[in-house]
Design a protein around this motif. Structure first.
Motif, PDB file in Angstrom:
ATOM      1  N   ALA A 161       0.841  -1.198   0.000  1.00  0.00           N
ATOM      2  CA  ALA A 161       0.000   0.000   0.000  1.00  0.00           C
ATOM      3  C   ALA A 161       0.877   1.249   0.000  1.00  0.00           C
ATOM      4  CB  ALA A 161      -0.916  -0.010   1.226  1.00  0.00           C
ATOM      5  N   GLN A 162       0.252   2.380  -0.270  1.00  0.00           N
ATOM      6  CA  GLN A 162       0.977   3.645  -0.280  1.00  0.00           C
ATOM      7  C   GLN A 162       1.634   3.934   1.071  1.00  0.00           C
ATOM      8  OE1 GLN A 162       1.773   5.492  -2.804  1.00  0.00           O
ATOM      9  NE2 GLN A 162       0.476   4.516  -4.324  1.00  0.00           N
ATOM     10  N   ASP A 163       1.032   3.457   2.156  1.00  0.00           N
ATOM     11  CA  ASP A 163       1.606   3.687   3.485  1.00  0.00           C
ATOM     12  C   ASP A 163       2.673   2.659   3.862  1.00  0.00           C
ATOM     13  OD1 ASP A 163       0.208   1.381   4.134  1.00  0.00           O
ATOM     14  OD2 ASP A 163      -1.134   2.343   5.564  1.00  0.00           O
ATOM     15  N   GLY A 164       2.980   1.734   2.934  1.00  0.00           N
ATOM     16  CA  GLY A 164       4.032   0.748   3.165  1.00  0.00           C
ATOM     17  C   GLY A 164       3.568  -0.569   3.753  1.00  0.00           C
ATOM     18  N   THR A 165       2.288  -0.683   4.129  1.00  0.00           N
ATOM     19  CA  THR A 165       1.801  -1.961   4.646  1.00  0.00           C
ATOM     20  C   THR A 165       1.729  -2.972   3.505  1.00  0.00           C
ATOM     21  OG1 THR A 165      -0.507  -1.310   4.366  1.00  0.00           O
ATOM     22  CG2 THR A 165       0.483  -0.942   6.546  1.00  0.00           C
ATOM     23  N   VAL A 166       1.986  -4.219   3.849  1.00  0.00           N
ATOM     24  CA  VAL A 166       2.045  -5.288   2.855  1.00  0.00           C
ATOM     25  C   VAL A 166       0.918  -6.278   3.081  1.00  0.00           C
ATOM     26  CG1 VAL A 166       3.449  -7.211   1.997  1.00  0.00           C
ATOM     27  CG2 VAL A 166       4.540  -5.044   2.603  1.00  0.00           C
ATOM     28  N   GLU A 167       0.320  -6.680   1.978  1.00  0.00           N
ATOM     29  CA  GLU A 167      -0.733  -7.696   1.991  1.00  0.00           C
ATOM     30  C   GLU A 167      -0.340  -8.761   0.983  1.00  0.00           C
ATOM     31  OE1 GLU A 167      -5.503  -7.879   1.015  1.00  0.00           O
ATOM     32  OE2 GLU A 167      -4.287  -6.365   0.016  1.00  0.00           O
ATOM     33  N   TRP A 168      -0.524 -10.021   1.343  1.00  0.00           N
ATOM     34  CA  TRP A 168      -0.306 -11.072   0.362  1.00  0.00           C
ATOM     35  C   TRP A 168      -1.451 -12.061   0.423  1.00  0.00           C
ATOM     36  CZ3 TRP A 168       0.970 -16.147   1.985  1.00  0.00           C
ATOM     37  CH2 TRP A 168       1.404 -16.277   3.305  1.00  0.00           C
ATOM     38  N   LEU A 169      -1.806 -12.548  -0.755  1.00  0.00           N
ATOM     39  CA  LEU A 169      -2.963 -13.426  -0.896  1.00  0.00           C
ATOM     40  C   LEU A 169      -2.610 -14.658  -1.717  1.00  0.00           C
ATOM     41  CD1 LEU A 169      -5.486 -10.673  -2.012  1.00  0.00           C
ATOM     42  CD2 LEU A 169      -5.423 -11.732   0.238  1.00  0.00           C
ATOM     43  N   GLU A 170      -3.076 -15.806  -1.259  1.00  0.00           N
ATOM     44  CA  GLU A 170      -3.020 -17.026  -2.067  1.00  0.00           C
ATOM     45  C   GLU A 170      -4.087 -16.908  -3.155  1.00  0.00           C
ATOM     46  OE1 GLU A 170      -1.115 -19.726  -1.897  1.00  0.00           O
ATOM     47  OE2 GLU A 170      -0.169 -19.608   0.072  1.00  0.00           O
ATOM     48  N   ALA A 171      -3.974 -17.707  -4.190  1.00  0.00           N
ATOM     49  CA  ALA A 171      -4.936 -17.658  -5.298  1.00  0.00           C
ATOM     50  C   ALA A 171      -6.365 -17.884  -4.820  1.00  0.00           C
ATOM     51  CB  ALA A 171      -4.564 -18.694  -6.355  1.00  0.00           C
ATOM     52  N   SER A 172      -6.551 -18.754  -3.842  1.00  0.00           N
ATOM     53  CA  SER A 172      -7.892 -19.062  -3.359  1.00  0.00           C
ATOM     54  C   SER A 172      -8.482 -17.937  -2.513  1.00  0.00           C
ATOM     55  CB  SER A 172      -7.870 -20.356  -2.549  1.00  0.00           C
ATOM     56  OG  SER A 172      -6.988 -20.218  -1.441  1.00  0.00           O
ATOM     57  N   GLU A 173      -7.652 -16.967  -2.078  1.00  0.00           N
ATOM     58  CA  GLU A 173      -8.120 -15.887  -1.214  1.00  0.00           C
ATOM     59  C   GLU A 173      -8.404 -14.593  -1.964  1.00  0.00           C
ATOM     60  OE1 GLU A 173      -5.486 -17.091   2.693  1.00  0.00           O
ATOM     61  OE2 GLU A 173      -4.657 -15.693   1.234  1.00  0.00           O
ATOM     62  N   GLY A 174      -8.022 -14.533  -3.242  1.00  0.00           N
ATOM     63  CA  GLY A 174      -8.115 -13.277  -3.978  1.00  0.00           C
ATOM     64  C   GLY A 174      -9.477 -12.916  -4.496  1.00  0.00           C
ATOM     65  N   GLY A 175     -10.447 -13.808  -4.371  1.00  0.00           N
ATOM     66  CA  GLY A 175     -11.785 -13.515  -4.850  1.00  0.00           C
ATOM     67  C   GLY A 175     -12.003 -13.791  -6.328  1.00  0.00           C
ATOM     68  N   ASP A 176     -10.986 -14.327  -7.015  1.00  0.00           N
ATOM     69  CA  ASP A 176     -11.117 -14.655  -8.431  1.00  0.00           C
ATOM     70  C   ASP A 176     -11.339 -16.163  -8.551  1.00  0.00           C
ATOM     71  OD1 ASP A 176     -10.538 -15.420 -11.151  1.00  0.00           O
ATOM     72  OD2 ASP A 176      -9.569 -13.477 -11.426  1.00  0.00           O
ATOM     73  N   ASP A 177     -12.578 -16.562  -8.819  1.00  0.00           N
ATOM     74  CA  ASP A 177     -12.923 -17.983  -8.871  1.00  0.00           C
ATOM     75  C   ASP A 177     -12.151 -18.729  -9.953  1.00  0.00           C
ATOM     76  OD1 ASP A 177     -14.683 -17.602  -6.780  1.00  0.00           O
ATOM     77  OD2 ASP A 177     -16.454 -17.451  -8.069  1.00  0.00           O
ATOM     78  N   GLU A 178     -11.910 -18.075 -11.089  1.00  0.00           N
ATOM     79  CA  GLU A 178     -11.195 -18.729 -12.185  1.00  0.00           C
ATOM     80  C   GLU A 178      -9.739 -18.997 -11.788  1.00  0.00           C
ATOM     81  OE1 GLU A 178     -10.934 -20.278 -16.233  1.00  0.00           O
ATOM     82  OE2 GLU A 178     -12.290 -20.272 -14.543  1.00  0.00           O
ATOM     83  N   LEU A 179      -9.092 -18.039 -11.146  1.00  0.00           N
ATOM     84  CA  LEU A 179      -7.720 -18.255 -10.682  1.00  0.00           C
ATOM     85  C   LEU A 179      -7.682 -19.352  -9.632  1.00  0.00           C
ATOM     86  CD1 LEU A 179      -4.756 -17.437 -10.828  1.00  0.00           C
ATOM     87  CD2 LEU A 179      -5.223 -15.713  -9.071  1.00  0.00           C
ATOM     88  N   ALA A 180      -8.630 -19.351  -8.722  1.00  0.00           N
ATOM     89  CA  ALA A 180      -8.695 -20.410  -7.710  1.00  0.00           C
ATOM     90  C   ALA A 180      -8.874 -21.773  -8.375  1.00  0.00           C
ATOM     91  CB  ALA A 180      -9.835 -20.131  -6.731  1.00  0.00           C
ATOM     92  N   ARG A 181      -9.667 -21.832  -9.437  1.00  0.00           N
ATOM     93  CA  ARG A 181      -9.890 -23.107 -10.150  1.00  0.00           C
ATOM     94  C   ARG A 181      -8.611 -23.608 -10.789  1.00  0.00           C
ATOM     95  NH1 ARG A 181     -10.325 -25.087 -15.219  1.00  0.00           N
ATOM     96  NH2 ARG A 181     -10.154 -23.060 -16.239  1.00  0.00           N
ATOM     97  N   ILE A 182      -7.870 -22.739 -11.471  1.00  0.00           N
ATOM     98  CA  ILE A 182      -6.699 -23.224 -12.201  1.00  0.00           C
ATOM     99  C   ILE A 182      -5.524 -23.522 -11.284  1.00  0.00           C
ATOM    100  CG2 ILE A 182      -7.358 -22.187 -14.397  1.00  0.00           C
ATOM    101  CD1 ILE A 182      -5.369 -19.980 -13.909  1.00  0.00           C
ATOM    102  N   VAL A 183      -5.458 -22.872 -10.124  1.00  0.00           N
ATOM    103  CA  VAL A 183      -4.388 -23.190  -9.181  1.00  0.00           C
ATOM    104  C   VAL A 183      -4.784 -24.393  -8.340  1.00  0.00           C
ATOM    105  CG1 VAL A 183      -3.044 -22.364  -7.206  1.00  0.00           C
ATOM    106  CG2 VAL A 183      -3.554 -20.814  -9.096  1.00  0.00           C
ATOM    107  N   GLY A 184      -6.066 -24.494  -7.989  1.00  0.00           N
ATOM    108  CA  GLY A 184      -6.503 -25.585  -7.127  1.00  0.00           C
ATOM    109  C   GLY A 184      -5.923 -25.395  -5.731  1.00  0.00           C
ATOM    110  N   GLU A 185      -5.622 -26.483  -5.081  1.00  0.00           N
ATOM    111  CA  GLU A 185      -5.011 -26.427  -3.759  1.00  0.00           C
ATOM    112  C   GLU A 185      -3.552 -26.039  -3.921  1.00  0.00           C
ATOM    113  OE1 GLU A 185      -4.862 -26.320   0.184  1.00  0.00           O
ATOM    114  OE2 GLU A 185      -6.692 -26.788  -0.929  1.00  0.00           O
ATOM    115  N   PRO A 186      -3.140 -24.896  -3.352  1.00  0.00           N
ATOM    116  CA  PRO A 186      -1.743 -24.470  -3.513  1.00  0.00           C
ATOM    117  C   PRO A 186      -0.772 -25.545  -3.028  1.00  0.00           C
ATOM    118  CG  PRO A 186      -3.053 -22.722  -2.523  1.00  0.00           C
ATOM    119  CD  PRO A 186      -3.916 -23.955  -2.563  1.00  0.00           C
ATOM    120  N   ALA A 187       0.342 -25.674  -3.761  1.00  0.00           N
ATOM    121  CA  ALA A 187       1.340 -26.697  -3.451  1.00  0.00           C
ATOM    122  C   ALA A 187       2.230 -26.315  -2.279  1.00  0.00           C
ATOM    123  CB  ALA A 187       2.202 -26.962  -4.693  1.00  0.00           C
ATOM    124  N   GLY A 188       2.114 -25.084  -1.799  1.00  0.00           N
ATOM    125  CA  GLY A 188       2.946 -24.651  -0.688  1.00  0.00           C
ATOM    126  C   GLY A 188       4.353 -24.275  -1.106  1.00  0.00           C
TER     127      GLY A 188
END
Length: 140
Positions: free
Chosen positions: A47-74
């Protein structure tokens, strides 16, 4: 042991965190066509204030991305996100994608079947190919 294709990590920077659907659509086309398998994906935003956010594919709200990644391999984790975030400018984001070249499984299987093993798989940068092509063109 199942023959596998080469696995790559691709980092895609978005200076303004401006994402477009064509990237996910192209990944889906490659996965559905059997060209690649996406093993893991991670999005890191600063973010502009320097805070960092990270999201796995299943957490980003994009169903298609979650489908193609499936269960993350870690394969991607908090340490990876922290390393990337340290280099990010405020307001920017990086998409991290780990994928297997599934098209190469047949070749790997043929090599194994012939008693061989793939020792290395090295990517030649596009810039190097362009420079070489330019040199060849000058010679002709």
């Amino acid at each position: 042991m199942r023959p596998t294709g080469p696995v790559e990590l691709v980092l895609i920077e978005f200076p303004q965190s401006d994402f477009k659907g064509e990237i996910v659509a192209e990944l889906a086309r490659l996965v559905d066509g059997g060209t690649i398998d996406v093993l893991d994906a991670l999005l890191v935003r600063k973010a502009q204030d320097g805070t960092v956010e990270w999201l796995e594919a299943s957490e980003g709200g994009d169903d298609e991305l979650a489908r193609i990644v499936g269960e993350p391999a870690g394969l991607l984790a908090a340490d990876d996100a922290d390393d990337i975030a340290a280099e990010l400018a405020p307001g920017a984001a990086v998409g991290m994608i780990v994928f297997e070249h599934t098209w190469a499984r047949g070749l790997a299987g043929a090599v194994q079947g012939a008693g061989g093993q793939v020792l290395d798989w090295t990517r030649v940068p596009a810039e190097a190919i362009d420079a070489l092509a330019g040199e060849i063109e000058k010679e002709n």
